[in-house]
Write an enzyme that holds these catalytic residues in place. Structure first.
Site, mmCIF file in Angstrom:
data_model
loop_
_atom_site.group_PDB
_atom_site.id
_atom_site.type_symbol
_atom_site.label_atom_id
_atom_site.label_comp_id
_atom_site.label_asym_id
_atom_site.label_seq_id
_atom_site.Cartn_x
_atom_site.Cartn_y
_atom_site.Cartn_z
ATOM 1 N N HIS A 94 -8.718 7.731 3.115
ATOM 2 C CA HIS A 94 -8.125 9.065 3.164
ATOM 3 C C HIS A 94 -9.174 10.107 2.812
ATOM 4 O O HIS A 94 -10.097 9.843 2.064
ATOM 5 C CB HIS A 94 -6.906 9.183 2.239
ATOM 6 C CG HIS A 94 -7.190 8.883 0.802
ATOM 7 N ND1 HIS A 94 -7.383 7.604 0.314
ATOM 8 C CD2 HIS A 94 -7.288 9.707 -0.271
ATOM 9 C CE1 HIS A 94 -7.596 7.653 -0.990
ATOM 10 N NE2 HIS A 94 -7.553 8.926 -1.368
ATOM 11 N N HIS A 146 -6.707 2.842 0.733
ATOM 12 C CA HIS A 146 -6.353 3.146 2.126
ATOM 13 C C HIS A 146 -7.192 4.382 2.430
ATOM 14 O O HIS A 146 -7.071 5.388 1.728
ATOM 15 C CB HIS A 146 -4.858 3.446 2.242
ATOM 16 C CG HIS A 146 -4.382 3.692 3.635
ATOM 17 N ND1 HIS A 146 -3.371 2.938 4.190
ATOM 18 C CD2 HIS A 146 -4.735 4.605 4.576
ATOM 19 C CE1 HIS A 146 -3.128 3.386 5.426
ATOM 20 N NE2 HIS A 146 -3.951 4.412 5.668
ATOM 21 N N ASN A 205 -13.504 9.486 -1.319
ATOM 22 C CA ASN A 205 -13.877 8.550 -2.373
ATOM 23 C C ASN A 205 -13.921 7.162 -1.739
ATOM 24 O O ASN A 205 -12.977 6.763 -1.060
ATOM 25 C CB ASN A 205 -12.850 8.576 -3.506
ATOM 26 C CG ASN A 205 -12.789 9.920 -4.196
ATOM 27 O OD1 ASN A 205 -13.803 10.583 -4.369
ATOM 28 N ND2 ASN A 205 -11.600 10.338 -4.570
ATOM 29 N N HIS A 227 -9.732 13.886 1.224
ATOM 30 C CA HIS A 227 -9.179 14.993 0.445
ATOM 31 C C HIS A 227 -9.761 16.262 1.048
ATOM 32 O O HIS A 227 -10.976 16.371 1.225
ATOM 33 C CB HIS A 227 -9.623 14.922 -1.018
ATOM 34 C CG HIS A 227 -9.031 13.806 -1.792
ATOM 35 N ND1 HIS A 227 -7.933 13.976 -2.604
ATOM 36 C CD2 HIS A 227 -9.384 12.506 -1.889
ATOM 37 C CE1 HIS A 227 -7.638 12.817 -3.176
ATOM 38 N NE2 HIS A 227 -8.509 11.909 -2.752
ATOM 39 N N HIS A 260 -4.062 0.798 8.506
ATOM 40 C CA HIS A 260 -4.576 0.496 7.171
ATOM 41 C C HIS A 260 -6.036 0.066 7.281
ATOM 42 O O HIS A 260 -6.361 -0.976 7.827
ATOM 43 C CB HIS A 260 -3.763 -0.604 6.479
ATOM 44 C CG HIS A 260 -4.267 -0.867 5.095
ATOM 45 N ND1 HIS A 260 -3.831 -0.143 4.016
ATOM 46 C CD2 HIS A 260 -5.193 -1.728 4.626
ATOM 47 C CE1 HIS A 260 -4.460 -0.556 2.931
ATOM 48 N NE2 HIS A 260 -5.299 -1.525 3.287
ATOM 49 N N ASP A 289 -1.342 16.789 -1.607
ATOM 50 C CA ASP A 289 -1.648 15.898 -2.721
ATOM 51 C C ASP A 289 -0.642 16.151 -3.846
ATOM 52 O O ASP A 289 -0.299 17.303 -4.121
ATOM 53 C CB ASP A 289 -3.071 16.155 -3.207
ATOM 54 C CG ASP A 289 -3.588 15.062 -4.120
ATOM 55 O OD1 ASP A 289 -3.005 14.866 -5.211
ATOM 56 O OD2 ASP A 289 -4.574 14.408 -3.752
ATOM 57 N N GLY A 318 -14.869 6.291 -7.110
ATOM 58 C CA GLY A 318 -13.664 6.941 -7.613
ATOM 59 C C GLY A 318 -12.413 6.727 -6.782
ATOM 60 O O GLY A 318 -11.397 7.372 -7.022
ATOM 61 N N CYS A 357 0.845 -1.202 0.000
ATOM 62 C CA CYS A 357 0.000 0.000 0.000
ATOM 63 C C CYS A 357 0.880 1.252 0.000
ATOM 64 O O CYS A 357 1.682 1.458 0.903
ATOM 65 C CB CYS A 357 -0.917 -0.006 1.221
ATOM 66 S SG CYS A 357 -1.847 1.520 1.428
ATOM 67 N N CYS A 397 0.477 3.351 3.144
ATOM 68 C CA CYS A 397 1.162 2.753 4.299
ATOM 69 C C CYS A 397 2.654 3.073 4.225
ATOM 70 O O CYS A 397 3.277 3.380 5.245
ATOM 71 C CB CYS A 397 0.939 1.248 4.346
ATOM 72 S SG CYS A 397 -0.713 0.753 4.877
#
Length: 112
Positions: free
Chosen positions: A99, A97, A86, A101, A46, A30, A92, A4, A7
């Site tokens: 997260h 993992h 997402n 945005h 994770h 990003d 999408g 990952c 990770c």
């Protein structure tokens, strides 16, 4: 998970432009921003997606939302920002993992 990418970022094996980190979460810019300010916030643990979360993750999710707001303000988004998660291929998600945005800083952002 050993393969990952997030990770690996959390472990420091892959460099990132970090905004914040502690024992539970990490925030970093990003690499493909869609707005003047665009960063990711993720747990070190994770968890594949929001679909995998349960009540066990409630405190972690709350921490991430509150921290995301604080970091957004620190990044100059005091008048507002967007938070996007997402979830799954249909939502999408590209990196599996969990997260968030967090982005903003442009009047050109699409209205939804």
């Amino acid at each position: 998970m050993s393969d990952c990418i997030f990770c690996k970022i959390a472990k420091g094996e892959i460099p990132s432009k970090k905004l914040y980190e502690d024992d539970e979460v990490i925030a970093f810019h990003d690499i493909r921003p869609i707005a003047p300010v665009h960063f990711l916030l993720m747990p070190r643990l994770h968890v594949e997606s929001l679909n995998e979360c349960s009540e066990v993750h409630a405190a972690l999710l709350a921490k991430m939302l509150l921290l995301g707001s604080r970091l957004a303000k620190e990044q100059g988004l005091g008048t507002g920002f967007r938070t996007m998660i997402n979830t799954g291929t249909g939502g999408g998600q590209e990196v599996f993992h969990l997260h968030f945005h967090i982005f903003g800083g442009s009047a050109a952002l699409p209205k939804t």
